[in-house]
Design a protein around this motif. Structure first.
Motif, PDB file in Angstrom:
ATOM      1  N   MET A   1     -16.817  -1.849  10.001  1.00 33.17           N
ATOM      2  CA  MET A   1     -15.648  -2.388  10.722  1.00 33.17           C
ATOM      3  C   MET A   1     -15.909  -2.412  12.228  1.00 33.17           C
ATOM      4  O   MET A   1     -16.564  -1.531  12.775  1.00 33.17           O
ATOM      5  N   SER A   2     -15.410  -3.412  12.878  1.00 32.47           N
ATOM      6  CA  SER A   2     -15.576  -3.555  14.325  1.00 32.47           C
ATOM      7  C   SER A   2     -14.727  -2.553  15.078  1.00 32.47           C
ATOM      8  O   SER A   2     -13.660  -2.145  14.621  1.00 32.47           O
ATOM      9  N   GLN A   3     -15.188  -2.158  16.267  1.00 30.58           N
ATOM     10  CA  GLN A   3     -14.424  -1.244  17.109  1.00 30.58           C
ATOM     11  C   GLN A   3     -13.149  -1.890  17.635  1.00 30.58           C
ATOM     12  O   GLN A   3     -12.286  -1.223  18.186  1.00 30.58           O
ATOM     13  N   SER A   4     -13.023  -3.248  17.493  1.00 30.46           N
ATOM     14  CA  SER A   4     -11.811  -3.927  17.913  1.00 30.46           C
ATOM     15  C   SER A   4     -10.770  -3.948  16.791  1.00 30.46           C
ATOM     16  O   SER A   4      -9.737  -4.589  16.916  1.00 30.46           O
ATOM     17  N   TRP A   5     -11.067  -3.282  15.706  1.00 31.66           N
ATOM     18  CA  TRP A   5     -10.164  -3.242  14.551  1.00 31.66           C
ATOM     19  C   TRP A   5      -8.778  -2.731  14.951  1.00 31.66           C
ATOM     20  O   TRP A   5      -8.639  -1.817  15.758  1.00 31.66           O
ATOM     21  N   LYS A   6      -7.755  -3.341  14.394  1.00 31.00           N
ATOM     22  CA  LYS A   6      -6.377  -2.936  14.638  1.00 31.00           C
ATOM     23  C   LYS A   6      -5.708  -2.603  13.319  1.00 31.00           C
ATOM     24  O   LYS A   6      -5.922  -3.291  12.318  1.00 31.00           O
ATOM     25  N   GLN A   7      -4.881  -1.583  13.308  1.00 32.34           N
ATOM     26  CA  GLN A   7      -4.151  -1.246  12.095  1.00 32.34           C
ATOM     27  C   GLN A   7      -3.068  -2.286  11.833  1.00 32.34           C
ATOM     28  O   GLN A   7      -2.601  -2.975  12.754  1.00 32.34           O
ATOM     29  N   ASP A   8      -2.682  -2.395  10.597  1.00 32.67           N
ATOM     30  CA  ASP A   8      -1.678  -3.379  10.204  1.00 32.67           C
ATOM     31  C   ASP A   8      -0.335  -3.075  10.864  1.00 32.67           C
ATOM     32  O   ASP A   8      -0.014  -1.918  11.153  1.00 32.67           O
ATOM     33  N   PRO A   9       0.480  -4.100  11.111  1.00 32.86           N
ATOM     34  CA  PRO A   9       1.840  -3.871  11.610  1.00 32.86           C
ATOM     35  C   PRO A   9       2.595  -2.949  10.653  1.00 32.86           C
ATOM     36  O   PRO A   9       2.436  -3.038   9.426  1.00 32.86           O
ATOM     37  N   HIS A  10       3.406  -2.075  11.205  1.00 36.58           N
ATOM     38  CA  HIS A  10       4.109  -1.092  10.384  1.00 36.58           C
ATOM     39  C   HIS A  10       5.340  -0.589  11.122  1.00 36.58           C
ATOM     40  O   HIS A  10       5.525  -0.867  12.308  1.00 36.58           O
TER      41      HIS A  10
ATOM     42  N   LEU B   1       7.560   1.801  13.230  1.00 33.47           N
ATOM     43  CA  LEU B   1       7.219   2.730  14.305  1.00 33.47           C
ATOM     44  C   LEU B   1       7.668   4.141  13.920  1.00 33.47           C
ATOM     45  O   LEU B   1       8.860   4.393  13.719  1.00 33.47           O
ATOM     46  N   LEU B   2       6.725   5.047  13.814  1.00 27.58           N
ATOM     47  CA  LEU B   2       7.011   6.415  13.386  1.00 27.58           C
ATOM     48  C   LEU B   2       7.259   7.294  14.604  1.00 27.58           C
ATOM     49  O   LEU B   2       6.334   7.665  15.325  1.00 27.58           O
ATOM     50  N   VAL B   3       8.523   7.629  14.830  1.00 21.92           N
ATOM     51  CA  VAL B   3       8.882   8.472  15.975  1.00 21.92           C
ATOM     52  C   VAL B   3       9.726   9.651  15.500  1.00 21.92           C
ATOM     53  O   VAL B   3      10.797   9.927  16.000  1.00 21.92           O
ATOM     54  N   ILE B   4       9.181  10.355  14.517  1.00 20.63           N
ATOM     55  CA  ILE B   4       9.741  11.633  14.105  1.00 20.63           C
ATOM     56  C   ILE B   4       8.952  12.714  14.842  1.00 20.63           C
ATOM     57  O   ILE B   4       7.958  12.408  15.512  1.00 20.63           O
ATOM     58  N   PRO B   5       9.352  13.989  14.751  1.00 21.40           N
ATOM     59  CA  PRO B   5       8.597  15.035  15.465  1.00 21.40           C
ATOM     60  C   PRO B   5       7.260  15.385  14.809  1.00 21.40           C
ATOM     61  O   PRO B   5       6.739  16.469  14.992  1.00 21.40           O
ATOM     62  N   GLY B   6       6.711  14.490  14.053  1.00 23.25           N
ATOM     63  CA  GLY B   6       5.415  14.651  13.422  1.00 23.25           C
ATOM     64  C   GLY B   6       5.519  14.557  11.900  1.00 23.25           C
ATOM     65  O   GLY B   6       6.457  15.095  11.330  1.00 23.25           O
ATOM     66  N   PRO B   7       4.551  13.796  11.292  1.00 18.46           N
ATOM     67  CA  PRO B   7       3.436  13.094  11.908  1.00 18.46           C
ATOM     68  C   PRO B   7       3.904  12.015  12.895  1.00 18.46           C
ATOM     69  O   PRO B   7       5.008  11.525  12.792  1.00 18.46           O
ATOM     70  N   ILE B   8       2.990  11.687  13.825  1.00 18.10           N
ATOM     71  CA  ILE B   8       3.312  10.694  14.840  1.00 18.10           C
ATOM     72  C   ILE B   8       2.411   9.474  14.670  1.00 18.10           C
ATOM     73  O   ILE B   8       1.546   9.434  13.783  1.00 18.10           O
ATOM     74  N   GLU B   9       2.627   8.481  15.517  1.00 19.90           N
ATOM     75  CA  GLU B   9       1.756   7.313  15.542  1.00 19.90           C
ATOM     76  C   GLU B   9       0.317   7.737  15.867  1.00 19.90           C
ATOM     77  O   GLU B   9       0.094   8.652  16.665  1.00 19.90           O
ATOM     78  N   VAL B  10      -0.639   7.053  15.258  1.00 21.44           N
ATOM     79  CA  VAL B  10      -2.054   7.347  15.458  1.00 21.44           C
ATOM     80  C   VAL B  10      -2.719   6.135  16.097  1.00 21.44           C
ATOM     81  O   VAL B  10      -2.502   4.998  15.659  1.00 21.44           O
ATOM     82  N   ALA B  11      -3.510   6.362  17.122  1.00 26.30           N
ATOM     83  CA  ALA B  11      -4.197   5.267  17.820  1.00 26.30           C
ATOM     84  C   ALA B  11      -5.197   4.586  16.890  1.00 26.30           C
ATOM     85  O   ALA B  11      -5.720   5.185  15.940  1.00 26.30           O
ATOM     86  N   ASP B  12      -5.471   3.321  17.174  1.00 29.24           N
ATOM     87  CA  ASP B  12      -6.371   2.543  16.327  1.00 29.24           C
ATOM     88  C   ASP B  12      -7.744   3.193  16.185  1.00 29.24           C
ATOM     89  O   ASP B  12      -8.295   3.267  15.084  1.00 29.24           O
ATOM     90  N   ASP B  13      -8.312   3.665  17.307  1.00 34.09           N
ATOM     91  CA  ASP B  13      -9.662   4.218  17.227  1.00 34.09           C
ATOM     92  C   ASP B  13      -9.693   5.517  16.430  1.00 34.09           C
ATOM     93  O   ASP B  13     -10.690   5.821  15.754  1.00 34.09           O
TER      94      ASP B  13
END
Length: 383
Positions: A1-10, A12-24
């Motif tokens: 997979m390319s380093q420019s890979w992006k996760q699918d639209p989803h 937005l997870l803004v609970i006190p954890g788990p949280i959003e995870v960066a693409d890389d």
């Protein structure tokens, strides 16, 4: 997979954890399967140990990275530092009991939204000689922030032999923790909150003082899996670049953790600025909620976490009135958790990439979504 890979639209997870995870980070978690004793894997594991020390501002604290949840850290404290009959003091916002390991536990109390005072802690330490004093840095159920510097200094003044144990599951990498300067002996955490990694790793750092207490215990550790006798050589070997084995680590999560730790310590935003951004995002969010006429569960700015906020519903509203409307806007927040006020409030996490990568627009999206959801539910601020 390319380093420019992006996760699918989803959503937005803004609970006190788990949280959003960066693409890389998520891409690193998709690393091909490989041996946990591979010469290529050992330096990755070792680098995680070194970088974690930097996040916690410690030179000789001993990190442990073990497959499991943050709760496993409490097993580590109980199994390795507690012997039957030892006295332990827990603050009112520390939910985990060490009684199962034979500790005689004293609970310090505080009102919902507050935390024990210096006077309370001093009085408790003068009454008994405690093996450990534990406290939750950020209480996930209420968004209350403790003062670790004050707590550790109080212990040092009144009972210097007592070990200071900080539950940092909801604070590491979103709240400043100066492990060495403050005199913290154990920090317990996990990967899925401020560290910005998927769940699955129990993260712990022990002071050399705590390690010595462990080494001089009179009885064997009361656990096989989480015994430091097993894990300490493994951690030391990996840091030295030598593959080692006791139980198989989650290899892909270690790669993901290294990626996130590199961003935290070596990225465009310094660690100090990262904490500042969390403070500013927290203040902005709380100000917006107060502007709507809402009250936070935390009783004061001094006891308010920077990585999350717990907000009381206005009179006449409950979670089923609001949370589904937010979900329809692709925003996931959390309902109440504290048993005394469970149905009266909701919780929003604002930490990690949601705060640090402002180009995502997460905070504005959440704030606007909350305003729209309450308007749709018929809420009008009283004048």
């Amino acid at each position: 997979m390319s380093q420019s890979w992006k996760q699918d639209p989803h959503k937005l997870l803004v609970i006190p954890g788990p949280i959003e995870v960066a693409d890389d980070v998520l891409l690193a978690n998709a690393h091909p399967s490989m041996s946990h004793v591979s010469p290529a894997f050992a330096p990755v594991f070792g680098n995680c140990i070194k970088l974690l020390r930097q996040v916690l501002y410690t030179k000789d604290g001993q990190p442990f990275l073990v497959a499991g949840s943050g709760t496993l850290g409490w097993d580590a404290v109980g199994a390795n530092l507690i012997e039957k009959g030892d006295k332990a003091s827990l603050t009112s916002i520390s939910r985990i009991s060490l009684e199962v390991y034979g500790a005689d536990v004293t609970q310090l109390t505080a009102p919902v939204g507050g935390s024990p005072t210096k006077e309370q802690i001093t009085e408790a330490l003068k009454k008994n000689k405690y093996k450990v004093l534990t406290f939750t840095h950020v209480d996930t159920s209420t968004g209350v922030l403790s003062d670790p510097k004050m707590i550790a200094e109080t212990v040092k003044e009144v009972s210097p032999d007592t070990l200071v144990v900080l539950d940092g599951v909801c604070s590491v990498a979103s709240e400043e923790i100066r492990f060495d300067d403050w005199g913290i002996d154990v920090v317990i955490s996990a990967t899925q909150k401020g560290l910005g990694v998927p769940p699955g790793l129990s993260v712990l750092c022990a002071s050399q003082k705590a390690i010595k207490v462990f080494e001089h215990r009179k009885t064997p550790p009361s656990s096989y899996y989480i015994s430091w006798k097993k894990w300490l050589p493994v951690m030391k070997n990996y840091e030295a670049g030598t593959p080692s084995y006791f139980a198989t680590p989650p290899v892909q999560l270690i790669y993901a953790l290294e990626t996130s730790l590199k961003t935290i310590m070596e990225g465009k935003v310094s660690l100090e600025d990262r904490f500042k951004m969390h403070r500013e995002a927290s203040q902005k969010f709380k100000k917006e909620m107060q502007g709507m006429g809402f009250k936070t569960v935390s009783l004061s700015p001094e006891t308010s976490a920077n990585g999350m906020t717990a907000v009381y519903f206005p009179e006449g509203f409950k979670a089923p009135d609001i949370l589904p409307k937010l979900l329809a806007k692709d925003i996931v927040v959390a309902a109440g958790l504290h048993k005394d006020i469970k149905d009266k409030y909701f919780r929003v996490g604002h930490m990690g990439v949601t705060v640090v990568d402002t180009s995502r627009g997460d905070m504005d999206h959440v704030i606007n979504g909350i305003k729209e959801a309450f308007a749709e539910a018929g809420y009008k601020k009283s004048t």
